[in-house]
Design a protein around this motif. Structure first.
Motif, PDB file in Angstrom:
ATOM      1  N   LEU A  31       2.456  10.640   0.357  1.00 56.64           N
ATOM      2  CA  LEU A  31       3.048   9.447  -0.249  1.00 56.64           C
ATOM      3  C   LEU A  31       1.981   8.529  -0.826  1.00 56.64           C
ATOM      4  O   LEU A  31       2.063   8.110  -1.988  1.00 56.64           O
ATOM      5  N   PHE A  32       0.967   8.208  -0.030  1.00 54.67           N
ATOM      6  CA  PHE A  32      -0.055   7.263  -0.471  1.00 54.67           C
ATOM      7  C   PHE A  32      -0.846   7.799  -1.664  1.00 54.67           C
ATOM      8  O   PHE A  32      -1.240   7.026  -2.537  1.00 54.67           O
ATOM      9  N   GLU A  33      -1.074   9.112  -1.722  1.00 57.18           N
ATOM     10  CA  GLU A  33      -1.853   9.671  -2.826  1.00 57.18           C
ATOM     11  C   GLU A  33      -1.127   9.575  -4.164  1.00 57.18           C
ATOM     12  O   GLU A  33      -1.741   9.750  -5.213  1.00 57.18           O
ATOM     13  N   GLN A  77       2.941  -0.824  17.930  1.00 60.91           N
ATOM     14  CA  GLN A  77       2.507   0.350  17.157  1.00 60.91           C
ATOM     15  C   GLN A  77       2.041  -0.098  15.770  1.00 60.91           C
ATOM     16  O   GLN A  77       2.698  -0.896  15.097  1.00 60.91           O
ATOM     17  N   LEU A  78       0.905   0.450  15.330  1.00 63.08           N
ATOM     18  CA  LEU A  78       0.415   0.210  13.972  1.00 63.08           C
ATOM     19  C   LEU A  78       1.292   0.985  12.999  1.00 63.08           C
ATOM     20  O   LEU A  78       1.393   2.211  13.091  1.00 63.08           O
ATOM     21  N   ILE A  79       1.950   0.268  12.076  1.00 69.06           N
ATOM     22  CA  ILE A  79       2.837   0.936  11.112  1.00 69.06           C
ATOM     23  C   ILE A  79       2.402   0.721   9.671  1.00 69.06           C
ATOM     24  O   ILE A  79       3.021   1.253   8.757  1.00 69.06           O
ATOM     25  N   GLY A  80       1.343  -0.054   9.467  1.00 72.28           N
ATOM     26  CA  GLY A  80       0.901  -0.284   8.106  1.00 72.28           C
ATOM     27  C   GLY A  80      -0.344  -1.142   8.059  1.00 72.28           C
ATOM     28  O   GLY A  80      -0.904  -1.535   9.095  1.00 72.28           O
ATOM     29  N   GLU A  81      -0.750  -1.430   6.844  1.00 76.46           N
ATOM     30  CA  GLU A  81      -1.933  -2.253   6.603  1.00 76.46           C
ATOM     31  C   GLU A  81      -1.616  -3.159   5.431  1.00 76.46           C
ATOM     32  O   GLU A  81      -0.956  -2.751   4.469  1.00 76.46           O
ATOM     33  N   VAL A  82      -2.055  -4.405   5.531  1.00 74.67           N
ATOM     34  CA  VAL A  82      -1.897  -5.360   4.441  1.00 74.67           C
ATOM     35  C   VAL A  82      -3.207  -6.140   4.339  1.00 74.67           C
ATOM     36  O   VAL A  82      -3.788  -6.524   5.355  1.00 74.67           O
ATOM     37  N   SER A  83      -3.698  -6.299   3.133  1.00 76.56           N
ATOM     38  CA  SER A  83      -4.999  -6.957   2.982  1.00 76.56           C
ATOM     39  C   SER A  83      -5.068  -7.701   1.665  1.00 76.56           C
ATOM     40  O   SER A  83      -4.303  -7.443   0.741  1.00 76.56           O
ATOM     41  N   PHE A  84      -5.989  -8.634   1.626  1.00 79.75           N
ATOM     42  CA  PHE A  84      -6.353  -9.158   0.320  1.00 79.75           C
ATOM     43  C   PHE A  84      -7.851  -8.976   0.156  1.00 79.75           C
ATOM     44  O   PHE A  84      -8.623  -9.036   1.089  1.00 79.75           O
ATOM     45  N   PHE A  85      -8.213  -8.631  -1.074  1.00 79.66           N
ATOM     46  CA  PHE A  85      -9.590  -8.262  -1.378  1.00 79.66           C
ATOM     47  C   PHE A  85      -9.973  -8.827  -2.734  1.00 79.66           C
ATOM     48  O   PHE A  85      -9.165  -9.468  -3.406  1.00 79.66           O
ATOM     49  N   HIS A 105       9.129   3.738   8.111  1.00 76.88           N
ATOM     50  CA  HIS A 105       9.562   2.351   8.281  1.00 76.88           C
ATOM     51  C   HIS A 105       9.918   1.678   6.954  1.00 76.88           C
ATOM     52  O   HIS A 105      10.172   0.471   6.927  1.00 76.88           O
ATOM     53  N   ASN A 106       9.942   2.453   5.878  1.00 74.50           N
ATOM     54  CA  ASN A 106      10.312   1.898   4.570  1.00 74.50           C
ATOM     55  C   ASN A 106      11.761   1.405   4.580  1.00 74.50           C
ATOM     56  O   ASN A 106      12.610   1.971   5.266  1.00 74.50           O
ATOM     57  N   GLY A 107      12.024   0.365   3.817  1.00 78.15           N
ATOM     58  CA  GLY A 107      13.389  -0.115   3.630  1.00 78.15           C
ATOM     59  C   GLY A 107      13.933  -0.964   4.758  1.00 78.15           C
ATOM     60  O   GLY A 107      15.125  -1.275   4.777  1.00 78.15           O
ATOM     61  N   LYS A 108      13.094  -1.383   5.686  1.00 85.00           N
ATOM     62  CA  LYS A 108      13.558  -2.175   6.834  1.00 85.00           C
ATOM     63  C   LYS A 108      13.146  -3.643   6.750  1.00 85.00           C
ATOM     64  O   LYS A 108      13.420  -4.409   7.666  1.00 85.00           O
ATOM     65  N   GLY A 109      12.427  -4.010   5.693  1.00 89.02           N
ATOM     66  CA  GLY A 109      11.989  -5.391   5.534  1.00 89.02           C
ATOM     67  C   GLY A 109      10.683  -5.731   6.228  1.00 89.02           C
ATOM     68  O   GLY A 109      10.241  -6.876   6.186  1.00 89.02           O
ATOM     69  N   TYR A 110      10.046  -4.749   6.848  1.00 88.76           N
ATOM     70  CA  TYR A 110       8.802  -5.020   7.566  1.00 88.76           C
ATOM     71  C   TYR A 110       7.682  -5.470   6.634  1.00 88.76           C
ATOM     72  O   TYR A 110       6.907  -6.374   6.964  1.00 88.76           O
ATOM     73  N   MET A 111       7.575  -4.823   5.458  1.00 84.58           N
ATOM     74  CA  MET A 111       6.486  -5.185   4.551  1.00 84.58           C
ATOM     75  C   MET A 111       6.698  -6.582   3.984  1.00 84.58           C
ATOM     76  O   MET A 111       5.747  -7.346   3.861  1.00 84.58           O
TER      77      MET A 111
END
Length: 184
Positions: A31-33, A77-85, A105-111
């Motif tokens: 997915l990420f690639e 549990q680690l489910i993602g990463e969010v950063s500013f750069f 965990h997509n589509g659940k509003g977590y992001m």
């Protein structure tokens, strides 16, 4: 230091998160690639994830990048990463937002919740004025996340990044501190 939301919290990624970060990257590699520049095979090793976390820590100390893990409140549990750069100070006071989430965990509003938490940090604690984000036009889920978080579309950056050997256009979004606070 942790920032709590209703269902997730974010905190700086630490050295002891390396295995969980590696699992996140390996489990979501396909997915990420599709949406990030090509990564070397060494990226998918524990040693490389440890080096990345070390670099993120140094970059935070230098006020260049702030990388947070996204954790479920219930299980930690680690489910993602969010950063500013690419933090730019002086007259600009802006940065670029990046994020990824375990596809389970997509589509659940977590992001959306995690982005709200990092924007609070960016505008209240880091003193930034503007946060920008770029997304592939085909990535409708990510576009919805940015719009729900209050970002406004500003235009199209032609052939911005090379992904899978091809230069890809990106829709550019941004949010200002004043818009973020007026929506609260």
């Amino acid at each position: 230091m942790s920032y709590m939301g209703e269902r997730v919290h974010i905190r700086f990624i630490r050295a002891n998160d390396a295995e969980a970060l590696l699992d996140l990257m390996q489990n979501n590699r396909a997915l990420f690639e599709q949406v990030v520049p090509k990564r070397n095979e060494s990226f998918y090793t524990l040693e490389q994830q440890e080096k990345i976390i070390d670099q993120w820590t140094k970059s935070r100390d230098e006020d260049k990048r702030y990388a947070f893990g996204i954790f479920l409140n219930e299980t930690n549990q680690l489910i993602g990463e969010v950063s500013f750069f690419e933090v730019r100070r002086g007259a600009l006071q802006n940065c670029i937002l990046g994020y990824c989430l375990d596809q389970k965990h997509n589509g659940k509003g977590y992001m959306t919740e995690a982005i709200d938490l990092i924007l609070n940090f960016a505008f209240k604690e880091a003193g930034l004025h503007r946060v920008e984000a770029g997304v592939l036009p085909s990535n409708q889920g990510s576009i919805r996340v940015l719009e729900k978080a209050g970002f406004k579309k500003e235009g199209l950056a032609k052939k911005l990044l090379e992904i899978n050997g091809k230069r890809e256009d990106h829709l550019m979004f941004a949010i200002l501190d004043e818009d973020f606070f007026s929506a609260k």
